[in-house]
Motif scaffolding. Structure first.
Motif, PDB file in Angstrom:
ATOM      1  N   ASP A 303     -29.738 -23.556  -7.545  1.00 52.16           N
ATOM      2  CA  ASP A 303     -29.062 -24.314  -8.608  1.00 52.16           C
ATOM      3  C   ASP A 303     -27.547 -24.180  -8.495  1.00 52.16           C
ATOM      4  N   LEU A 304     -27.084 -22.968  -8.217  1.00 55.28           N
ATOM      5  CA  LEU A 304     -25.647 -22.723  -8.112  1.00 55.28           C
ATOM      6  C   LEU A 304     -25.048 -23.460  -6.911  1.00 55.28           C
ATOM      7  N   ALA A 305     -25.835 -23.626  -5.862  1.00 54.21           N
ATOM      8  CA  ALA A 305     -25.373 -24.368  -4.684  1.00 54.21           C
ATOM      9  C   ALA A 305     -25.038 -25.809  -5.068  1.00 54.21           C
ATOM     10  N   ALA A 306     -25.939 -26.437  -5.833  1.00 57.58           N
ATOM     11  CA  ALA A 306     -25.702 -27.826  -6.268  1.00 57.58           C
ATOM     12  C   ALA A 306     -24.502 -27.903  -7.204  1.00 57.58           C
ATOM     13  N   GLU A 307     -24.405 -26.936  -8.094  1.00 53.61           N
ATOM     14  CA  GLU A 307     -23.273 -26.908  -9.028  1.00 53.61           C
ATOM     15  C   GLU A 307     -21.953 -26.727  -8.273  1.00 53.61           C
ATOM     16  N   THR A 308     -21.948 -25.851  -7.278  1.00 53.50           N
ATOM     17  CA  THR A 308     -20.729 -25.601  -6.499  1.00 53.50           C
ATOM     18  C   THR A 308     -20.323 -26.837  -5.708  1.00 53.50           C
ATOM     19  N   GLU A 309     -21.309 -27.551  -5.175  1.00 54.59           N
ATOM     20  CA  GLU A 309     -20.986 -28.779  -4.434  1.00 54.59           C
ATOM     21  C   GLU A 309     -20.294 -29.781  -5.352  1.00 54.59           C
ATOM     22  N   TRP A 310     -20.804 -29.913  -6.575  1.00 49.63           N
ATOM     23  CA  TRP A 310     -20.174 -30.817  -7.546  1.00 49.63           C
ATOM     24  C   TRP A 310     -18.743 -30.366  -7.849  1.00 49.63           C
ATOM     25  N   LEU A 311     -18.554 -29.073  -8.028  1.00 48.05           N
ATOM     26  CA  LEU A 311     -17.210 -28.546  -8.321  1.00 48.05           C
ATOM     27  C   LEU A 311     -16.248 -28.797  -7.163  1.00 48.05           C
ATOM     28  N   LEU A 312     -16.753 -28.663  -5.940  1.00 46.12           N
ATOM     29  CA  LEU A 312     -15.901 -28.863  -4.763  1.00 46.12           C
ATOM     30  C   LEU A 312     -15.563 -30.324  -4.527  1.00 46.12           C
ATOM     31  N   LYS A 313     -16.389 -31.223  -5.049  1.00 42.17           N
ATOM     32  CA  LYS A 313     -16.170 -32.651  -4.821  1.00 42.17           C
ATOM     33  C   LYS A 313     -15.530 -33.337  -6.015  1.00 42.17           C
ATOM     34  N   GLY A 314     -14.709 -32.589  -6.732  1.00 46.11           N
ATOM     35  CA  GLY A 314     -13.951 -33.207  -7.818  1.00 46.11           C
ATOM     36  C   GLY A 314     -14.233 -32.671  -9.196  1.00 46.11           C
ATOM     37  N   GLY A 315     -15.227 -31.794  -9.321  1.00 48.64           N
ATOM     38  CA  GLY A 315     -15.584 -31.286 -10.638  1.00 48.64           C
ATOM     39  C   GLY A 315     -14.749 -30.107 -11.101  1.00 48.64           C
ATOM     40  N   SER A 316     -13.836 -29.637 -10.243  1.00 50.38           N
ATOM     41  CA  SER A 316     -13.016 -28.482 -10.613  1.00 50.38           C
ATOM     42  C   SER A 316     -11.615 -28.637 -10.036  1.00 50.38           C
ATOM     43  N   ARG A 317     -10.646 -28.081 -10.759  1.00 52.08           N
ATOM     44  CA  ARG A 317      -9.280 -28.073 -10.238  1.00 52.08           C
ATOM     45  C   ARG A 317      -9.044 -26.899  -9.286  1.00 52.08           C
ATOM     46  N   ASP A 318     -10.006 -25.996  -9.218  1.00 51.32           N
ATOM     47  CA  ASP A 318      -9.864 -24.825  -8.357  1.00 51.32           C
ATOM     48  C   ASP A 318     -11.126 -24.656  -7.509  1.00 51.32           C
ATOM     49  N   PRO A 319     -11.320 -25.527  -6.492  1.00 48.91           N
ATOM     50  CA  PRO A 319     -12.544 -25.458  -5.684  1.00 48.91           C
ATOM     51  C   PRO A 319     -12.672 -24.147  -4.909  1.00 48.91           C
ATOM     52  N   GLU A 320     -11.551 -23.551  -4.543  1.00 51.21           N
ATOM     53  CA  GLU A 320     -11.617 -22.305  -3.783  1.00 51.21           C
ATOM     54  C   GLU A 320     -12.245 -21.190  -4.622  1.00 51.21           C
ATOM     55  N   TYR A 321     -11.884 -21.136  -5.912  1.00 55.58           N
ATOM     56  CA  TYR A 321     -12.477 -20.126  -6.794  1.00 55.58           C
ATOM     57  C   TYR A 321     -13.975 -20.384  -6.953  1.00 55.58           C
ATOM     58  N   ALA A 322     -14.358 -21.660  -7.087  1.00 49.66           N
ATOM     59  CA  ALA A 322     -15.779 -21.994  -7.240  1.00 49.66           C
ATOM     60  C   ALA A 322     -16.577 -21.529  -6.025  1.00 49.66           C
ATOM     61  N   LEU A 323     -16.015 -21.707  -4.832  1.00 57.16           N
ATOM     62  CA  LEU A 323     -16.718 -21.279  -3.622  1.00 57.16           C
ATOM     63  C   LEU A 323     -16.769 -19.754  -3.532  1.00 57.16           C
TER      64      LEU A 323
END
Length: 335
Positions: A303-323
């Motif tokens: 589940d977290l993998a899918a959430e992280t992909e969304w964050l990296l593709k525009g869902g977050s202003r800090d994709p590096e932190y999400a990863l």
């Protein structure tokens, strides 16, 4: 190639590499890269015969009634037409009705390419085409996922590029680029461009050393081995050299998916490899990496993998932190 629909199929079924024009061309199967290759080959063949070819692209999901017939209707100068329809598996009702009418009597000097990625939507149309309506052909684009299939694909790419590669070098390039086959095809072309037409392990090693994909797998290896500190250091080093987070995530997800597939499985590596479409060494590695995981934590990881992909593709202003957060979750086995 074996018929995809048994006795009901009355039209030629071609490998993607054999794609050719016909009044109706059904490009079926989940492998989008091969489908694109097939569509490009059809367009190139038509352009070679007709320099005045008109090309029209249609989205089946957003289709409105009558659009197909408007595009296919004869013009003043009667130019030949290529109509490419994407997403037939998500088509509107209007498209389905119009397409069934169209294939019963295709327009002259027109090639209709129907791209269907899989699923039951549009089955009535597919059955019509496969049954012979429109005098069509089907181009099969099955997913390329087993190691032997990927090796064969890469070997064919080098052959197409006029290059020779040693068996060991071939295995190295396939292992280094284990994402989609589009990525693998690009790597083959780049390798030939950089190193020439006679390729050995030495050329492949030089070409892949320090690439994004290599860095990504080093990070993923450290994380799935439980070395959280090492994984974090490698990740930040990769970021400092400008590495994009998306391929890093892809490498990590590939290993997580392998772990999920072998979790709880019983049998020898050879048996499981056949059942799961993996190589025996991949099964052994995934089984080592999944030790210490609980089922609920592995499910949360997916589940977290899918959430992280969304964050990296525009869902977050800090994709590096999400990863980083996802990486540590994997390295600590969800705890």
């Amino acid at each position: 190639m074996a018929a995809a629909r048994g006795a009901k199929t009355r039209i030629p079924q071609l490998d993607w590499s054999e794609a050719r024009p016909a009044p109706v061309v059904l490009v079926s199967g989940p492998e989008g890269f091969l489908a694109d290759r097939a569509s490009q080959a059809i367009r190139a063949a038509l352009l070679e015969a007709h320099s005045d070819l008109e090309v029209h692209d249609v989205d089946a999901a957003g289709y409105t009634a009558g659009e197909l017939f408007t595009i296919a209707s004869p013009s003043l100068f009667a130019e030949p037409r290529l109509i490419r329809v994407e997403g037939v598996e998500k088509c509107s009702d209007a498209f389905l009705e119009d397409a069934k009418r169209y294939v019963a009597e295709p327009a002259d000097d027109t090639t209709l390419v129907l791209r269907h990625g899989g699923g039951q939507r549009g089955k009535a149309l597919l059955d019509l085409v496969r049954g012979g309506a429109g005098g069509g052909v089907e181009v099969l684009c099955a997913e390329v996922k087993k190691d032997q299939e990927r090796l064969a694909f890469a070997q064919a790419e080098f052959r197409r590029l006029g290059a020779q590669i040693t068996p060991g070098a071939l295995r190295m390039i396939v292992a280094a680029y284990s994402g989609g086959i589009g990525e693998l095809a690009g790597a083959c072309a780049q390798l030939v461009s950089d190193a020439g037409s006679r390729l050995t392990e030495e050329e492949v090693n030089r070409a892949t050393e320090g690439r994004v994909e290599t860095n990504a797998f080093k990070v993923a290896d450290a994380a799935t081995a439980g070395r959280a500190a090492d994984a974090l250091v490698l990740l930040r080093q990769a970021f400092s050299t400008g590495t994009d987070p998306i391929p890093m995530l892809a490498a990590l997800n590939m290993k997580v998916r392998a772990m999920a597939r072998v979790y709880g499985a019983r049998g020898s590596s050879g048996q499981l490899a056949k059942e799961l479409g993996m190589a025996p060494w991949q099964v052994d590695r995934a089984q080592r990496e999944v030790r210490g995981w609980r089922e609920e934590d592995l499910a949360r990881c997916i589940d977290l993998a899918a959430e992280t992909e969304w964050l990296l593709k525009g869902g977050s202003r800090d994709p590096e932190y999400a990863l980083e957060k996802y990486l540590l979750f994997v390295a600590k086995r969800g705890r």
